[in-house]
Design a protein around this motif. Structure first.
Motif, PDB file in Angstrom:
ATOM      1  N   VAL A   1      -1.923   6.789   6.204  1.00  6.35           N
ATOM      2  CA  VAL A   1      -1.994   8.244   6.395  1.00  6.35           C
ATOM      3  C   VAL A   1      -0.592   8.841   6.368  1.00  6.35           C
ATOM      4  N   ALA A   2       0.335   8.190   7.035  1.00  5.82           N
ATOM      5  CA  ALA A   2       1.699   8.717   7.097  1.00  5.82           C
ATOM      6  C   ALA A   2       2.330   8.788   5.709  1.00  5.82           C
ATOM      7  N   GLU A   3       2.165   7.735   4.923  1.00  3.62           N
ATOM      8  CA  GLU A   3       2.748   7.737   3.584  1.00  3.62           C
ATOM      9  C   GLU A   3       2.069   8.777   2.706  1.00  3.62           C
ATOM     10  N   SER A   4       0.766   8.960   2.889  1.00  9.19           N
ATOM     11  CA  SER A   4       0.049   9.979   2.122  1.00  9.19           C
ATOM     12  C   SER A   4       0.564  11.368   2.448  1.00  9.19           C
ATOM     13  N   VAL A   5       0.844  11.615   3.720  1.00 10.40           N
ATOM     14  CA  VAL A   5       1.361  12.928   4.127  1.00 10.40           C
ATOM     15  C   VAL A   5       2.699  13.207   3.455  1.00 10.40           C
ATOM     16  N   VAL A   6       3.571  12.197   3.428  1.00 10.37           N
ATOM     17  CA  VAL A   6       4.888  12.390   2.823  1.00 10.37           C
ATOM     18  C   VAL A   6       4.759  12.706   1.337  1.00 10.37           C
ATOM     19  N   VAL A   7       3.863  12.008   0.641  1.00 13.80           N
ATOM     20  CA  VAL A   7       3.702  12.239  -0.790  1.00 13.80           C
ATOM     21  C   VAL A   7       3.030  13.585  -1.047  1.00 13.80           C
ATOM     22  N   ILE A   8       2.018  13.923  -0.238  1.00 10.23           N
ATOM     23  CA  ILE A   8       1.331  15.216  -0.407  1.00 10.23           C
ATOM     24  C   ILE A   8       2.309  16.364  -0.215  1.00 10.23           C
TER      25      ILE A   8
ATOM     26  N   ASN B   1      -3.105  13.336  15.805  1.00 11.59           N
ATOM     27  CA  ASN B   1      -3.417  11.913  15.641  1.00 11.59           C
ATOM     28  C   ASN B   1      -2.258  11.088  15.063  1.00 11.59           C
ATOM     29  N   ILE B   2      -1.543  11.672  14.138  1.00 12.70           N
ATOM     30  CA  ILE B   2      -0.470  10.910  13.483  1.00 12.70           C
ATOM     31  C   ILE B   2       0.729  10.795  14.408  1.00 12.70           C
ATOM     32  N   GLN B   3       1.211   9.564  14.564  1.00 11.22           N
ATOM     33  CA  GLN B   3       2.345   9.324  15.446  1.00 11.22           C
ATOM     34  C   GLN B   3       3.596   8.855  14.695  1.00 11.22           C
ATOM     35  N   VAL B   4       3.488   8.617  13.394  1.00 12.44           N
ATOM     36  CA  VAL B   4       4.645   8.181  12.619  1.00 12.44           C
ATOM     37  C   VAL B   4       5.627   9.344  12.489  1.00 12.44           C
ATOM     38  N   PRO B   5       6.875   9.190  12.910  1.00 11.39           N
ATOM     39  CA  PRO B   5       7.816  10.318  12.948  1.00 11.39           C
ATOM     40  C   PRO B   5       7.992  11.001  11.590  1.00 11.39           C
ATOM     41  N   MET B   6       8.111  10.223  10.511  1.00 10.11           N
ATOM     42  CA  MET B   6       8.345  10.821   9.198  1.00 10.11           C
ATOM     43  C   MET B   6       7.163  11.675   8.771  1.00 10.11           C
ATOM     44  N   ALA B   7       5.945  11.208   9.064  1.00 14.13           N
ATOM     45  CA  ALA B   7       4.750  11.968   8.695  1.00 14.13           C
ATOM     46  C   ALA B   7       4.650  13.259   9.510  1.00 14.13           C
ATOM     47  N   ARG B   8       4.927  13.177  10.819  1.00 14.37           N
ATOM     48  CA  ARG B   8       4.872  14.395  11.661  1.00 14.37           C
ATOM     49  C   ARG B   8       5.924  15.407  11.195  1.00 14.37           C
ATOM     50  N   ALA B   9       7.105  14.902  10.864  1.00  8.98           N
ATOM     51  CA  ALA B   9       8.158  15.810  10.394  1.00  8.98           C
ATOM     52  C   ALA B   9       7.759  16.470   9.081  1.00  8.98           C
ATOM     53  N   SER B  10       7.109  15.736   8.183  1.00  9.07           N
ATOM     54  CA  SER B  10       6.688  16.304   6.900  1.00  9.07           C
ATOM     55  C   SER B  10       5.646  17.393   7.095  1.00  9.07           C
ATOM     56  N   ILE B  11       4.695  17.175   8.026  1.00  3.43           N
ATOM     57  CA  ILE B  11       3.664  18.197   8.286  1.00  3.43           C
ATOM     58  C   ILE B  11       4.307  19.465   8.842  1.00  3.43           C
ATOM     59  N   LEU B  12       5.228  19.307   9.774  1.00  2.00           N
ATOM     60  CA  LEU B  12       5.892  20.481  10.369  1.00  2.00           C
ATOM     61  C   LEU B  12       6.708  21.242   9.335  1.00  2.00           C
TER      62      LEU B  12
ATOM     63  N   VAL C   1       0.841  -1.207   0.000  1.00  2.00           N
ATOM     64  CA  VAL C   1       0.000   0.000   0.000  1.00  2.00           C
ATOM     65  C   VAL C   1       0.869   1.247   0.000  1.00  2.00           C
ATOM     66  N   ALA C   2       1.926   1.254   0.812  1.00  2.00           N
ATOM     67  CA  ALA C   2       2.827   2.403   0.840  1.00  2.00           C
ATOM     68  C   ALA C   2       3.475   2.628  -0.525  1.00  2.00           C
ATOM     69  N   ALA C   3       3.880   1.537  -1.180  1.00  2.00           N
ATOM     70  CA  ALA C   3       4.471   1.663  -2.507  1.00  2.00           C
ATOM     71  C   ALA C   3       3.453   2.183  -3.526  1.00  2.00           C
ATOM     72  N   THR C   4       2.177   1.797  -3.361  1.00  2.00           N
ATOM     73  CA  THR C   4       1.135   2.278  -4.264  1.00  2.00           C
ATOM     74  C   THR C   4       0.940   3.780  -4.113  1.00  2.00           C
TER      75      THR C   4
ATOM     76  N   LEU D   1      -5.280  11.575  -2.484  1.00  2.00           N
ATOM     77  CA  LEU D   1      -4.373  11.376  -1.352  1.00  2.00           C
ATOM     78  C   LEU D   1      -4.897  12.071  -0.094  1.00  2.00           C
ATOM     79  N   VAL D   2      -5.547  13.214  -0.272  1.00  2.00           N
ATOM     80  CA  VAL D   2      -6.127  13.906   0.892  1.00  2.00           C
ATOM     81  C   VAL D   2      -7.230  13.059   1.508  1.00  2.00           C
ATOM     82  N   GLN D   3      -8.013  12.373   0.686  1.00  2.00           N
ATOM     83  CA  GLN D   3      -9.052  11.497   1.213  1.00  2.00           C
ATOM     84  C   GLN D   3      -8.453  10.347   2.020  1.00  2.00           C
ATOM     85  N   LEU D   4      -7.244   9.933   1.645  1.00  2.00           N
ATOM     86  CA  LEU D   4      -6.586   8.865   2.386  1.00  2.00           C
ATOM     87  C   LEU D   4      -6.148   9.321   3.774  1.00  2.00           C
ATOM     88  N   LEU D   5      -6.125  10.628   4.006  1.00  2.00           N
ATOM     89  CA  LEU D   5      -5.721  11.121   5.321  1.00  2.00           C
ATOM     90  C   LEU D   5      -6.730  10.745   6.407  1.00  2.00           C
TER      91      LEU D   5
END
Length: 1005
Positions: free
Chosen positions: A433-440, A464-475, A396-399, A421-425
């Motif tokens: 959600v984390a992978e979607s944030v990184v791609v968005i 809500n998101i706790q994945v470090p890479m996703a939180r870093a991307s949002i910030l 799924v992440a690769a998709t 991708l926003v709908q996947l959030l």
């Protein structure tokens, strides 16, 4: 049985084996049947299923086994050699004691023993025996048996790794073996060339065309090795076939007219075309490695317009095992970047199945992403929507990453992908959600001002998101575009400051960056928050975070000690950053040769040879021309046992002797010239690949004219298949052979017609005027050459008449029947533009000037198939049309019958043992269980003659190939209940294998 008990049992049995093998009584009577059978049983137990094959250590039995190396029983000796090959390197001292025995084995009459002895000798890794190994390899390279020469080629890399100083001597052996015309040797010697001297490209020049022509008949392992070597060779000797297209890409800025003026027309080298043409049929190979080798050759060497032929073959390989799929998809992913259109028709073949392993799914996603364009993107995105629902999180992440790449490459669907991708959030799965944030985040960098709502939505996800890479991307997004969300950004910083000490390092660094950017753009609201965050970072355990905090404090907070950089802090932090380019990880892998381990790993592996760049100027193509020396035929004395059934001297099979060329040429120089000899045959013996030059064709025509003139004066002074050999004989044999040759010469002067002499010598009881045939012409199988609809009323059928072709006995006579079913007459029926494989020849039938409507006419043409079943392609022309047709012979039609006595048959069969013998058990059909039926079906399947036999249970047949005169012996032994055993003995293993299949089918169906 428990493992300790099993181990104890093995040890006890090993002790018994050792006792049996070292028992002097047993060894003394090893030639007896019972002792030999027991010894073979013991050695099979040691070598095959119980110990070595299962990885168990049998080295303790080495002293006991090595003593039996001198045994006269062939089966025992074979098994001893198998054991010694495995343990000779570990027990070098004991193996050295048997060196003399191995040297005697090199002169054994059995080719398998000679090869095994050389294999064992090359497995003893002791430098003191290097001279012995070198001498053994040189002798084996001249052995009569191709299997022994193949083993010599295998021993060359072993000796080179043991003593690299022997390189010059080994290169001489490699050069000699490269000239070998046997398909069994070709792959092994090329492998030795690659290991020892891959830089000596000059050794390949003279053998290039021969290797191209032999490629189709080489074993699969050898095909892969030769194709990879020829790929690198072609990159150094031929020009880039896509050179004009590459120049156009580089000259886009220039005007089209200027580019056309500077462009030079490209003409492909005939040798380049020969390589592409001869490798194309291998795309249908059952071996995946061969197909992959041909695919990489076409990708690296073929014009862009011709590369597409490999797509279908590669898609076929995707139905194989997952391991094969993985390697193929790796290469397809690389090809699809530069040759996207090649795989577009097979888009659905890359759709993902639920049963595919994860690594296969990811590679198929890569290929689908590379193939995406404006036309098929909607189909691919619908497919991606289904994949997101999978339970495989990595898939799924690769998709999601693939959707981001599609959005980056195709601007028309960027907004659609972004909304999806926003709908996947709002997905329940945190990883999605984390992978979607990184791609968005990467997509928003392209048009941030148009998507402020998405940034606000993503800011709310920090709770809500706790994945470090996703939180870093949002910030990072909020800090980079804080001017677009001035009210939300400070509040996000406030929340992050509360949890700073509990965040991961990657998140802490982005919090510090967010604080610095807000301090520079909105210092009133965030000044205290920034100082608080920097103070927390000042005492963090990670030194990277501490250093970052000190650096930013000095840069953004002005003090007396602040340097000049503090004036440019805003430009440093808030500078416009280029949008990221989402590229395929396979983009730059094509600099590695496709199909190699280095390409698979994307790193240079040990032993990898770099694929050379195309030359700027074309090298001299004449280096690949093979000089054909005009030699005069001579008659040498030969022993009686070496004379074949036709009176032609032949090399002893299964014994040692010169492989080709050198010794024969020496004997020709020493011998006296003979009147009426044919020079055209000497050309065939020297090299079959020299037919490409027009001058040689003219020479052969002149020579054939001279030959016919001489035949009118002198007659046929020798058989067409007579070949000189240089064999040492005893005095008694020389006198006897001289007498035989004198008798033949006297008889030649009396019987001038060649066929009359052959009939008398081969079959005296038959009347001279009646040619010997096996099947009456009415029973010959007829094949369709041209259908009357395709031929616009002209239908053509052909059959193999099995009659001698009088203009050239080395050609197969093909009877062709023309029937004109049209209402008008057909004129000028003739043959044009014959496209033949190397060495093949064709003798056209005389032109038919007029064929009236409703009439039928038959003609005969001759084709030299070079002892192969490859088709002869040509154009059948009328006065208005040209039709492309081909004649492909069954293997049984490549032979002609010969007469043999029972003793001669047994003698020749005994010399064609080992790899030249193929045996198969079968069950005869009910209608085929009588002797007459067996004879009829065998002679129908192959053009052979019956050999007298004293047994009612056995039928024997003999013949020889039309071109080379190689013996073909067939025996069918019938048993009870319809069981039978079919045995074929033939010098050419490929013909023997194919003949077994045809006769088996004739007897069982």
């Amino acid at each position: 049985m428990s493992s300790p008990l099993l181990h104890a049992t093995v040890c006890c049995y090993a002790f018994e084996c050792s006792s049996f093998l070292t028992n002097p009584i047993t060894y003394g009577y090893m030639d007896g049947f019972d002792s030999a059978v027991q010894c073979v049983t013991v050695l099979y137990w040691v070598c095959d299923p119980q110990m070595i094959a299962r990885g168990k250590n049998a080295s303790d039995l080495f002293p006991a086994v090595v003593k039996n190396v001198a045994c006269k029983n062939i089966e025992v000796k074979k098994l001893v050699y198998v054991y010694l090959v495995r343990y000779a390197e570990e027990q070098q001292d004991l193996a050295l004691l048997s060196i003399s025995t191995f040297q005697r084995g090199l002169k054994d009459p059995n080719q398998l023993i000679r090869a095994s002895a050389l294999r064992v000798l090359s497995s003893i890794r002791v430098t003191i025996i290097v001279p012995i190994m070198m001498l053994a390899i040189k002798e084996a390279a001249s052995d009569m048996s191709p299997y022994v020469r193949k083993t010599a080629a295998h021993a060359i890399p072993k000796l080179y790794s043991l003593d690299p100083e022997q390189k010059d001597c080994l290169i001489e052996v490699i050069e000699k073996l490269l000239a070998d015309k046997t398909t069994l040797v070709a792959g092994s010697v090329v492998m030795a060339f690659e290991e020892v001297c891959p830089e000596r490209i000059d050794l390949i020049h003279k053998n290039y065309r021969k290797l191209c022509n032999l490629l189709i008949d080489v074993e699969e392992w050898g095909q892969v090795v030769i194709i990879n070597m020829l790929t690198r060779y072609a990159r150094t000797q031929f020009l880039n076939p896509n050179m004009n297209e590459d120049k156009e890409e580089k000259e886009k800025k220039k005007t089209e007219a200027t580019a056309i003026v500077k462009r030079k027309p490209y003409v492909m080298d005939p040798d380049h075309r020969l390589l592409l043409r001869n490798t194309k049929p291998l795309l249908q190979s059952r071996n995946a490695a061969v197909v992959m080798a041909v695919a990489q050759l076409y990708f690296h060497l073929a014009p862009k317009a011709e590369v597409g032929v490999i797509a279908k073959a590669l898609v076929r390989l995707m139905r194989s095992h997952s391991e094969v799929q993985y390697v193929v998809l790796q290469n397809v992913a690389t090809m699809s970047i530069k040759r996207r259109g090649m795989f577009e028709p097979y888009l659905k073949s890359f759709y993902i199945r639920s049963t595919d392993p994860t690594q296969i799914k990811v590679l198929k996603l890569e290929v689908l992403t590379n193939l995406a364009n404006e036309t098929n993107i909607s189909t691919i995105l619908r497919e991606f929507q289904t994949y997101i629902k999978s339970n495989d999180k990595d898939f799924v992440a690769a998709t999601i990453q693939a959707i981001g790449r599609c959005a980056t490459n195709i601007g028309e669907v960027r907004d659609t992908c972004l909304n999806g991708l926003v709908q996947l959030l709002s997905n329940r799965d945190e990883l999605v959600v984390a992978e979607s944030v990184v791609v968005i985040k990467k997509l928003l960098q392209m048009q941030p001002e148009q998507h402020s709502d998405i940034i606000k939505h993503m800011a709310k996800l920090t709770d809500n998101i706790q994945v470090p890479m996703a939180r870093a991307s949002i910030l990072w997004l909020i800090g980079e575009y804080c001017e677009h969300v001035p009210k939300i950004a400070p509040d996000v910083l406030r929340k992050m400051a509360k949890t700073f000490t509990n965040e991961e390092d990657i998140v802490k660094l982005q919090i510090i960056n967010l604080a610095a950017k807000l301090y520079l753009t909105n210092s009133k609201q965030t000044k205290l928050l920034t100082q608080y965050v920097l103070n927390l970072a000042k005492y963090d355990q990670n030194y990277d975070i501490r250093d970052r905090a000190r650096f930013i404090r000095q840069l953004i907070v002005p003090t007396d000690k602040s340097g000049a950089l503090s004036k440019y802090a805003k430009k440093l932090f808030l500078a416009l950053k280029p949008a990221p380019v989402l590229e395929s990880p396979f983009k730059d892998r094509d600099h590695f040769q496709l199909g190699s381990l280095s390409h698979l790993l994307n790193a240079k592996a040990g032993g990898y040879q770099v694929l050379p760049d195309w030359p700027e100027a074309a090298p001299d193509p004449s280096v690949r021309n093979v000089e054909v020396k005009e030699s005069v035929r001579a008659v040498e004395t030969v022993t009686a046992r070496d004379r074949g059934p036709l009176g032609a001297p032949q090399n002893p099979r299964g014994a040692r002797g010169p492989s080709s060329g050198e010794d024969v040429k020496k004997s020709e120089k020493k011998s006296k010239p003979r009147i009426g000899s044919s020079e055209s045959e000497s050309e065939e013996d020297d090299d079959s690949e020299s037919e490409s030059s027009e001058s040689e064709e003219e020479e052969s025509e002149e020579e054939s004219e001279e030959e016919t003139k001489k035949k009118k004066k002198v007659g046929n002074e020798r058989l067409e298949n007579t070949r000189t050999t240089d064999i040492h004989t005893h005095t008694h044999s020389e006198r006897r052979n001289t007498h035989i040759l004198n008798c033949v010469q006297v008889f030649d002067t009396i019987c001038k017609p060649a066929w009359l002499y052959m009939q008398f010598l081969l079959n005296p009881p038959l009347p001279v005027s009646v040619p010997q045939t096996i099947i009456p012409s009415g029973n010959l199988k007829t094949y369709e050459l041209l259908h009357r609809i395709t031929g616009e009323g002209l239908s053509v059928e052909y059959c193999f008449s099995r009659q001698p072709f009088s203009p050239d006995p080395h050609m197969v006579a093909v009877k062709i029947q023309f029937t004109n079913s049209a209402t008008s007459e057909a004129k000028s029926l003739h043959v044009e533009d014959a496209k033949l494989q190397s060495g093949m020849r064709i003798k056209e039938f005389p032109e038919i000037e007029v064929l009236p409507a409703g009439e039928t006419i038959s003609v005969v043409m001759g084709i030299d198939f070079c002892d192969s079943t490859q088709a002869a392609n040509f154009q059948l022309c009328t006065h208005t049309r040209k039709f492309f047709v081909s004649i492909q012979p069954p293997v049984g039609e490549l032979m002609m019958p010969i007469f043999m006595t029972e003793n001669e048959f047994k003698k020749e069969q005994g010399q064609l043992m080992g790899m030249n013998e193929i045996t198969e058990k079968l069950t005869l059909e009910e209608k085929c269980q009588g002797e007459h039926a067996v004879v009829q079906r065998v002679t129908t399947a192959a053009n052979l003659s019956r050999v007298p036999c004293g047994s009612d249970k056995e039928c024997r047949f003999a013949g020889k190939t039309v071109t080379s005169g190689s013996l073909v012996l067939v025996s069918v032994v019938t048993k009870e209940d319809g069981a039978a055993q079919l045995t074929v003995n033939c010098e050419k293993m490929v013909i023997g294998t194919m003949l077994v299949k045809d006769i088996h089918q004739a007897l069982t169906q």
